[in-house]
Scaffold this motif. Structure first.
Motif, short mmCIF file in Angstrom:
data_model
loop_
_atom_site.label_atom_id
_atom_site.label_comp_id
_atom_site.label_asym_id
_atom_site.label_seq_id
_atom_site.Cartn_x
_atom_site.Cartn_y
_atom_site.Cartn_z
N ASN A 127 0.71 -1.30 0.19
CA ASN A 127 -0.10 -0.09 -0.01
C ASN A 127 0.67 1.24 -0.14
N THR A 128 2.08 1.17 0.42
CA THR A 128 2.96 2.30 0.42
C THR A 128 4.01 2.37 -0.38
N GLY A 129 4.41 1.16 -0.82
CA GLY A 129 5.78 1.03 -1.80
C GLY A 129 6.86 1.27 -0.90
N LEU A 130 6.80 1.19 0.56
CA LEU A 130 8.27 1.42 1.48
C LEU A 130 8.98 -0.03 1.01
N CYS A 131 10.21 0.19 1.01
CA CYS A 131 11.04 -1.01 0.89
C CYS A 131 11.87 -1.41 2.20
N ILE A 132 11.89 -2.63 2.59
CA ILE A 132 12.32 -2.73 4.26
C ILE A 132 13.34 -4.08 3.87
N ALA A 133 14.55 -4.05 4.25
CA ALA A 133 15.57 -4.98 4.27
C ALA A 133 15.46 -5.74 5.55
N ASN A 134 15.46 -6.83 5.84
CA ASN A 134 15.39 -7.86 6.88
C ASN A 134 16.56 -8.66 6.88
N GLY A 135 16.82 -9.03 8.06
CA GLY A 135 17.98 -10.10 8.32
C GLY A 135 19.28 -9.64 7.68
N GLY A 136 20.05 -10.26 6.89
CA GLY A 136 21.45 -10.05 6.70
C GLY A 136 21.62 -9.39 5.09
N ARG B 159 -16.31 -2.56 -13.95
CA ARG B 159 -15.70 -3.34 -12.70
C ARG B 159 -14.96 -4.25 -13.39
N VAL B 160 -13.79 -4.47 -12.90
CA VAL B 160 -12.66 -5.51 -13.26
C VAL B 160 -12.17 -6.33 -11.99
N ARG B 161 -11.54 -7.46 -12.45
CA ARG B 161 -10.80 -8.33 -11.32
C ARG B 161 -9.59 -8.44 -11.68
N ILE B 162 -8.81 -8.24 -10.82
CA ILE B 162 -7.19 -8.44 -11.04
C ILE B 162 -6.67 -9.90 -10.52
N THR B 163 -6.06 -10.55 -11.44
CA THR B 163 -5.55 -12.05 -10.93
C THR B 163 -4.04 -11.91 -11.12
N LEU B 164 -3.36 -12.17 -10.15
CA LEU B 164 -1.64 -12.24 -10.06
C LEU B 164 -1.10 -13.71 -9.94
N ALA B 165 0.00 -14.00 -10.61
CA ALA B 165 0.56 -15.44 -10.57
C ALA B 165 0.59 -15.56 -8.99
N VAL C 14 3.37 -12.25 -3.55
CA VAL C 14 3.23 -11.32 -4.56
C VAL C 14 2.01 -10.77 -4.41
N ARG C 15 1.54 -9.46 -4.19
CA ARG C 15 0.45 -8.97 -3.86
C ARG C 15 0.31 -7.70 -4.57
N ILE C 16 -1.17 -7.36 -4.73
CA ILE C 16 -1.48 -5.86 -5.40
C ILE C 16 -1.97 -4.92 -4.31
N ASN C 17 -1.99 -3.75 -4.46
CA ASN C 17 -2.37 -2.76 -3.42
C ASN C 17 -4.10 -3.07 -3.36
N GLY C 18 -4.48 -2.80 -2.12
CA GLY C 18 -6.15 -2.95 -1.96
C GLY C 18 -6.61 -4.13 -2.38
N ASN C 19 -7.95 -4.13 -2.72
CA ASN C 19 -8.52 -5.33 -3.19
C ASN C 19 -8.37 -5.65 -4.46
N THR D 167 -5.09 2.56 -12.03
CA THR D 167 -3.84 2.36 -11.82
C THR D 167 -3.57 1.33 -10.45
N PHE D 168 -3.04 0.33 -10.50
CA PHE D 168 -2.50 -0.40 -9.39
C PHE D 168 -1.14 -0.93 -9.34
N TYR D 169 -0.74 -1.31 -8.13
CA TYR D 169 0.62 -1.41 -7.87
C TYR D 169 0.98 -2.80 -7.46
N VAL D 170 1.99 -3.56 -7.89
CA VAL D 170 2.33 -4.88 -7.39
C VAL D 170 3.63 -4.91 -6.63
#
Length: 154
Positions: A51-60, A82-88, A108-113, A125-128
């Motif tokens: 939802n924000t696009g913030l990139c976070i590094a975890n671990g090493g 109305r449309v439906r988005i499907t991701l791999a 792998v996710r999209i923002n929102g519903n 527009t939507f984001y992955v």
């Protein structure tokens, strides 16, 4: 005697109708990019918030620079449709361009519903985003992979 009476038939025309919608178009505006990273002797991951696009590094894993970003897609079609988005489904493999090493995107996710409505101009527009698993001492190089995104009428 009895005479047969003539048959009384009725006839009515039936109606038929069809509405033809314009085809939906899907355009990748920018690719999903986990950025430039430095691995270590400990594995870790890069997580891009959907939802924000913030990139976070975890671990090493250490992020270097600011090129980490969500993928951006544009849907165009009929106004207010109305449309439906499907991701791999994950996992999605990223392969080293000049070698044999791999990394796995396990989310792998999209923002929102996944059900969206196009605006009055027939656009949305939507984001992955996703999470990339980085191995301990991950081999250096550029890694890439693909994933499917489908948009259908709902």
């Amino acid at each position: 005697m009895f005479a047969a009476s003539p048959a009384h038939a009725a006839e009515q025309d039936g109606g038929a109708e069809v509405e033809i919608l314009e085809q939906i178009a899907l355009t990748q505006v920018s690719g999903l990019d986990f950025g430039t990273i430095i691995p270590s002797a400990a594995g870790g991951n890069i997580n891009i918030r959907r939802n924000t696009g913030l990139c976070i590094a975890n671990g090493g894993v250490t992020l270097v620079g600011t090129d980490c970003q969500r993928g951006e897609f544009l849907i165009t079609g009929p106004s207010r449709q109305r449309v439906r988005i499907t991701l791999a489904s994950a996992p999605i493999t990223l392969s080293q361009q000049s070698g044999t090493a791999i990394m796995v995107m396990d989310r792998v996710r999209i923002n929102g519903n996944r059900n969206k409505r196009l605006n009055a101009a027939g656009q949305r527009t939507f984001y992955v985003s996703g999470r990339l698993q980085v191995g301990a001492n991950q081999a250096p190089g550029v890694y890439d992979g693909t994933f499917d995104v489908t948009v259908d009428y709902r």
